[in-house]
Design a protein around this motif. Structure first.
Motif, PDB file in Angstrom:
ATOM      1  N   HIS A  27     -17.925  22.427 -24.878  1.00 30.42           N
ATOM      2  CA  HIS A  27     -19.154  23.214 -24.978  1.00 30.42           C
ATOM      3  C   HIS A  27     -18.922  24.389 -25.929  1.00 30.42           C
TER       4      HIS A  27
ATOM      5  N   LYS B 281     -19.762  27.321 -25.740  1.00 29.82           N
ATOM      6  CA  LYS B 281     -19.377  28.562 -25.050  1.00 29.82           C
ATOM      7  C   LYS B 281     -17.859  28.707 -24.950  1.00 29.82           C
TER       8      LYS B 281
ATOM      9  N   ARG C 184     -25.442  19.037 -21.565  1.00 27.45           N
ATOM     10  CA  ARG C 184     -25.580  17.607 -21.285  1.00 27.45           C
ATOM     11  C   ARG C 184     -26.956  17.039 -21.578  1.00 27.45           C
ATOM     12  N   ARG C 185     -27.910  17.907 -21.788  1.00 34.01           N
ATOM     13  CA  ARG C 185     -29.246  17.400 -22.081  1.00 34.01           C
ATOM     14  C   ARG C 185     -29.441  17.335 -23.599  1.00 34.01           C
TER      15      ARG C 185
ATOM     16  N   LEU D 206     -28.301  20.593 -14.123  1.00 35.88           N
ATOM     17  CA  LEU D 206     -27.398  21.703 -13.819  1.00 35.88           C
ATOM     18  C   LEU D 206     -27.211  21.809 -12.320  1.00 35.88           C
TER      19      LEU D 206
ATOM     20  N   GLY E 141     -32.979  22.763 -19.230  1.00 35.79           N
ATOM     21  CA  GLY E 141     -32.570  22.429 -17.873  1.00 35.79           C
ATOM     22  C   GLY E 141     -33.189  23.282 -16.776  1.00 35.79           C
TER      23      GLY E 141
ATOM     24  N   THR F 232     -28.061  28.534 -18.785  1.00 37.03           N
ATOM     25  CA  THR F 232     -27.642  27.140 -18.649  1.00 37.03           C
ATOM     26  C   THR F 232     -26.217  26.952 -19.166  1.00 37.03           C
TER      27      THR F 232
ATOM     28  N   CYS G 250     -23.900  27.990 -16.482  1.00 31.73           N
ATOM     29  CA  CYS G 250     -23.890  27.112 -15.298  1.00 31.73           C
ATOM     30  C   CYS G 250     -23.354  25.724 -15.602  1.00 31.73           C
ATOM     31  N   GLU G 251     -23.299  25.355 -16.869  1.00 35.12           N
ATOM     32  CA  GLU G 251     -22.891  23.994 -17.238  1.00 35.12           C
ATOM     33  C   GLU G 251     -21.458  23.757 -16.776  1.00 35.12           C
TER      34      GLU G 251
END
Lengths: 256, 256
Positions: free
Chosen positions: A192, A194, A234-235, B93, B120, B251, B254-255
């Motif tokens: 990711h 992040k 994931r989306r 999520l 999400g 998001t 939280c991922e």
């Protein structure tokens, strides 16, 4: 927003033309060690970027930033740049963020320019990817630059981001590489975004793809030029949403 | 995307109607300790939320999620809910995210619904603030729900976010409070949203303001109901950009 040492406030308020002109200047990131005795020693890549990509000429002015919140007004002079003055900037991010976006269909890019300008992008490079359907007219570029100028003013930024002329993705990849270059890819098991943002120091380049995604060859080509593939979650995001999400994460990570 | 234990894949592929119906179910976050012997013991607040805010009736089904990636199909039964089955969900999520958005002018909210669904979001609560100009027709609500359903499908989500009926901001604040409630405010020296996101466990509520910002009274009222004011950065974001930026940060945090 923008305050130039050595000029008093009254002058600044009256000097709207000066300010407006300065706010349109291009920006590059430099390492603090490049600044020596009032001169910036430009690397070969920076010279190429200033002259070939940004199309600056001898004597043109630009902004140099050291990634730590220091800003200078500089003037191109051969392989160096003369520092004209130090600038005090409060609403800009301390790093240089270049966003490479595969042009979405329709007018979707207008909103990308607007949102990413608000967020604090330094430079937007529209690119034509293998799956890009749009081939923009020169009027489009003027339109995007006008949108960027309006959005910079509305969001109270000190500078207007640079909007480069559209080029092919492969050209853009070679012109915009840096230590921190990332390409967003929806499919595949990539880390990711992040997780890679802690290490950003002075500049970052991030690329987001077209409807239907990058081709395998584009990804491989980007990787060959030092781009690291990353995920935005994931989306599956639309081509117009992905750049705003990427910029949100980057600017939040860089905000001091 | 959505796979229900006990049903084989062939059934799932044929059972599109079942899946579509399930994807429209409302969701709430529960604490793991609320689940006892196949029953969920609902708190007073959850009962109120399910029956008054989400307008569920006795016997209606909904999704319960524990904030740690576990999901259950549940059925409302008095002060409890019967667990019908465990669900396996991959693109959602693990937390419940409620976005309260002061309705922007024009059709701006369409794009907010679309982007935040892709990102999400669990529930979107459109609110009428003191400075809201738009008073939406009932057709608007239907339109937003259709956009959310389309965007959920496009982004390959398992569930369609809930779009609540527009209410005044003060009503929404009392209906949507949780331990992690935040209100975004452009002016003032508030901590950046990124600094408070580490602590999120199972649910979060975030509110973004209208053009011109919240009134002082709205901010104070939100604070009185446990909302913590946060910043999205030093630049001023439009009312349609702020929710997307806030959701991007939440998001990503939280991922898993």
């Amino acid at each position: 927003m923008l305050s130039v040492p050595g000029l008093d406030n009254r002058y600044l308020q009256q000097g709207n033309n000066l300010l407006r002109k300065m706010s349109q200047l291009q920006r590059i990131a430099i390492a603090p060690s490049q600044l020596q005795q009032g001169q910036i020693l430009l690397t070969k890549e920076q010279q190429h970027y200033l002259r070939r990509v940004l199309r600056l000429r001898e004597g043109d002015r630009f902004i140099a930033m050291d990634g730590k919140g220091k800003w200078w007004l500089a003037q191109l002079a051969g392989e160096q740049a003369r520092v004209l003055e130090a600038l005090l900037v409060e609403t800009e991010l301390p790093v240089s963020i270049t966003l490479m976006v595969a042009l979405p269909k329709g007018n979707g890019f207008d909103e990308v320019v607007r949102c990413c300008t608000e967020l604090g992008v330094t430079c937007i490079a529209p690119v034509l990817s293998d799956r890009t359907l749009l081939h923009p007219s020169p009027q489009k570029l003027e339109r995007w630059r006008r949108i960027a100028a309006e959005a910079a003013e509305q969001s109270e930024r000190s500078f207007v981001p640079t909007i480069l002329e559209p080029v092919t993705f492969n050209t853009a990849v070679t012109a915009n590489q840096t230590i921190h270059s990332y390409i967003c890819e929806a499919r595949g098991e990539y880390p990711h975004l992040k997780k890679v943002l802690n290490s950003i120091s002075d500049e970052i380049v991030i690329a987001t793809g077209p409807e239907g995604g990058w081709t395998t060859q584009e990804i491989e080509n980007a990787i060959a030029f030092g781009f690291q593939p990353v995920s935005l979650g994931r989306r599956i995001l639309r081509a117009v949403t992905a750049p705003v999400v990427a910029l949100s994460l980057i600017t939040a990570a860089c905000e001091v």
